[in-house]
Design a protein around this motif. Structure first.
Motif, PDB file in Angstrom:
ATOM      1  N   GLN A  53       8.172  -0.659  -1.852  1.00 25.30           N
ATOM      2  CA  GLN A  53       8.902  -1.490  -2.810  1.00 25.30           C
ATOM      3  C   GLN A  53       8.191  -1.465  -4.153  1.00 25.30           C
ATOM      4  N   TYR A  54       8.949  -1.246  -5.228  1.00 20.68           N
ATOM      5  CA  TYR A  54       8.380  -1.272  -6.570  1.00 20.68           C
ATOM      6  C   TYR A  54       8.327  -2.695  -7.136  1.00 20.68           C
ATOM      7  N   ARG A  55       9.192  -3.581  -6.609  1.00 17.24           N
ATOM      8  CA  ARG A  55       9.206  -4.958  -7.099  1.00 17.24           C
ATOM      9  C   ARG A  55       8.680  -5.903  -6.025  1.00 17.24           C
ATOM     10  N   HIS A  56       7.763  -6.763  -6.424  1.00 18.88           N
ATOM     11  CA  HIS A  56       7.229  -7.807  -5.548  1.00 18.88           C
ATOM     12  C   HIS A  56       7.348  -9.124  -6.299  1.00 18.88           C
ATOM     13  N   GLY A  57       8.540  -9.711  -6.227  1.00 18.60           N
ATOM     14  CA  GLY A  57       8.788 -10.949  -6.945  1.00 18.60           C
ATOM     15  C   GLY A  57       8.702 -10.736  -8.445  1.00 18.60           C
ATOM     16  N   ALA A  62       2.656   3.239  -8.084  1.00 24.78           N
ATOM     17  CA  ALA A  62       3.805   3.224  -7.178  1.00 24.78           C
ATOM     18  C   ALA A  62       3.971   4.514  -6.397  1.00 24.78           C
ATOM     19  N   HIS A  63       3.472   5.628  -6.923  1.00 27.73           N
ATOM     20  CA  HIS A  63       3.654   6.922  -6.249  1.00 27.73           C
ATOM     21  C   HIS A  63       2.566   7.892  -6.678  1.00 27.73           C
ATOM     22  N   ARG A 112      14.733   3.873  -9.379  1.00 31.67           N
ATOM     23  CA  ARG A 112      13.525   4.675  -9.529  1.00 31.67           C
ATOM     24  C   ARG A 112      12.839   5.055  -8.222  1.00 31.67           C
ATOM     25  N   HIS A 113      12.985   4.260  -7.178  1.00 33.36           N
ATOM     26  CA  HIS A 113      12.325   4.617  -5.921  1.00 33.36           C
ATOM     27  C   HIS A 113      12.829   5.956  -5.378  1.00 33.36           C
ATOM     28  N   PRO A 114      14.138   6.217  -5.376  1.00 29.25           N
ATOM     29  CA  PRO A 114      14.584   7.540  -4.903  1.00 29.25           C
ATOM     30  C   PRO A 114      14.052   8.681  -5.762  1.00 29.25           C
ATOM     31  N   HIS A 156       0.836  -1.192   0.000  1.00 27.54           N
ATOM     32  CA  HIS A 156       0.000   0.000   0.000  1.00 27.54           C
ATOM     33  C   HIS A 156       0.874   1.247   0.000  1.00 27.54           C
ATOM     34  N   LEU A 157       0.251   2.354  -0.349  1.00 24.90           N
ATOM     35  CA  LEU A 157       0.953   3.627  -0.363  1.00 24.90           C
ATOM     36  C   LEU A 157       1.220   4.086   1.059  1.00 24.90           C
ATOM     37  N   GLU A 158       2.404   4.656   1.256  1.00 22.39           N
ATOM     38  CA  GLU A 158       2.770   5.196   2.561  1.00 22.39           C
ATOM     39  C   GLU A 158       3.179   6.648   2.389  1.00 22.39           C
TER      40      GLU A 158
END
Length: 504
Positions: free
Chosen positions: A273-277, A286-287, A331-333, A175-177
């Motif tokens: 996390q952008y990747r889940h397996g 994602a954002h 990409r997360h940063p 979920h979004l945080e």
């Protein structure tokens, strides 16, 4: 479609269309679905920044997009009560072949991208909903629902590009945080009368909430206003938009008609996390963040460009799936910074009293110190995005002063010209799918090492060396040698491509 290497892309907005098209260009079987029965007529995102336009040029859609949009070469921040300009950012001098913003309605962007996807063999399957997924070590089993039936299918990978209310995000259990106080915006595509230049985008500061104006084609424009919680209302009335425009744009703009009106809420948040397996999230899945600066769709397009070539290496060329961890790493940063900056812009634009005076003083400095204005322009255009600290950015040997560094966006190669003498841009080289290896000196066996991963382009230069341009336009390996073993080790050890693929 093979379950082991096929990719399901969920969501046929700009992010999903770019992801699917890039995967198809790189030889990966793709299936693209969207729950909507027809393309949206809601023009939520209207700005394409320079960095995204470079990537879309390599995809082959720049002329079609420009034909439907308006080039905007200046962005101003003005006082919504007096109309006084507090700061101005001139985009004409930014280091890009596209020194402007392209203002274009989202349905037009999607139409152009859907046409390109179809040319590549990817057709949007509409009215198809992802309702369940389960993954194991070898693939992902999904349930797809249509009006007629439920279908079970298996894919190697799933890309969730299904927006802020992402089903894919929910199904992988994340979920979004972030900031969940929520901010509400009124947004409209309208016809306007104004003496303001149509080549300038604007943000108006106002104690009651920021206002934004983005000129579109002819007399059409996008207006956005930060507003109080509208309750159960789905959309503002035209009269409310007319009043907000008059009050917060210093009487400089008059609304004469509307095409589309809506309210929306933003929560300034990001998934951890952008990747889940075997499932990867991109764009608003994602954002999510404020529309200030028009960064949302652009960040998502660049997510897709970053992810697609890595997923193609894994799905088509057998690279170790661990390579996909670099998607999160890179990409997360970027997403976190966009959330932070757009939140700050929105809050600053609403300041009053002493905080407003401080804001106006800071904007005056930015607007009158050329170096600060140039930096702001490059940041707005997303030209400052790079991956210098990524595990995929490798420098071999000494760095030569004045040359680009690994992790930076590749500059146009010096000395490479067309038959008519005009220079060739790196985005033109990337129109051919895959990597581009720029080589100074003897290219020897480098083509054998690179194989069908890309193209070797020899350059005339005094110094020996090579630079590997990734399909998203960034530099991976930069070396002061043309030794094939250096390239081979990079492909095998850093990109994790099997030795058999990179063998001579």
């Amino acid at each position: 479609m093979s379950a082991t290497n096929g990719v399901l892309v969920v969501g046929a907005g700009p992010v999903g269309l770019v992801a699917a098209s890039q995967l198809a260009r790189l030889g990966v079987p793709v299936r693209l679905i969207d729950v909507l029965e027809a393309p949206t007529d809601e023009s939520r995102a209207v700005v394409i920044h320079a960095r995204s336009l470079e990537m879309l040029a390599a995809l082959g859609v720049r002329p079609q997009l420009e034909a439907r949009g308006r080039r905007v070469d200046r962005f101003e921040i003005a006082d919504g009560r007096t109309g006084a300009t507090r700061a101005a950012v001139d985009l004409t001098g930014i280091p890009s072949r596209h020194p402007s913003m392209l203002d274009i309605a989202q349905p037009d962007t999607e139409a152009v991208l859907a046409e390109r996807a179809a040319e590549l063999g990817v057709v949007v399957e509409r009215g198809v909903e992802l309702t369940a997924l389960a993954q194991d070590a070898d693939g992902v089993e999904v349930t797809l629902r249509t009006a007629a039936e439920d279908e079970t299918a298996r894919f190697g990978w799933v890309v969730g590009a299904d927006g802020a209310h992402s089903t894919t995000r929910h199904l992988v259990g994340t979920h979004l945080e972030g900031g969940f106080h929520g901010q509400h915006f009124a947004m409209a595509d309208v016809e306007v009368e104004t003496s303001l230049a149509p080549t300038t985008g604007r943000m108006f500061t106002h104690p009651d909430g920021v206002a934004m104006l983005f000129p579109l084609r002819e007399t059409r424009a996008r207006v956005i206003f930060l507003v109080d919680d509208p309750g159960d209302a789905a959309a503002p009335t035209l009269e409310q938009i007319e009043a907000l425009t008059e009050e917060r744009m210093a009487g400089r703009v008059r609304v004469t008609g509307s095409h589309w009106l809506t309210y929306f809420e933003i929560h300034h948040a990001q998934v951890p996390q952008y990747r889940h397996g075997r499932v990867l999230l991109a764009g608003d899945a994602a954002h999510v963040h404020s529309p200030a600066g028009a960064q949302g769709m652009n960040t998502g397009i660049q997510d897709a460009a970053n992810l697609a070539w890595k997923l193609a290496l894994v799905a088509r060329h057998g690279a170790d799936p661990g390579l996909l961890d670099s998607y999160q790493e890179e990409r997360h940063p970027v997403g976190a910074e966009v959330v932070r900056v757009t939140t700050t812009l929105t809050d600053v634009g609403t300041a009053s009293g002493p905080l407003a005076a401080l804001r106006d003083a800071a904007m005056f400095v930015v607007g009158h110190v050329p170096a600060l204005g140039e930096a702001a322009a490059e940041r707005l255009a997303e030209l400052t995005v790079g991956y210098p600290h990524s595990s995929l950015s490798v420098r071999h040997g000494a760095h030569r002063h004045g040359t680009a560094k690994a992790g930076e966006h590749a500059p146009d190669p010096e000395g490479l010209r067309r038959a008519d003498g005009t220079p060739v841009a790196v985005e033109e080289l990337l129109e051919r799918p895959g990597f581009v290896l720029l080589v100074h000196g003897d290219d020897g066996a480098l083509g054998d090492v690179l194989g069908d991963l890309g193209t070797v382009v020899p350059l005339d230069a005094d110094d020996e060396g090579m630079a590997l341009v990734r399909p998203d336009g960034y530099l991976g390996l930069v070396a002061d040698t043309t030794d094939p073993d250096v390239l081979r080790r990079y492909l095998a050890d850093v990109l994790r491509v099997p030795a058999a693929v990179t063998a001579i």
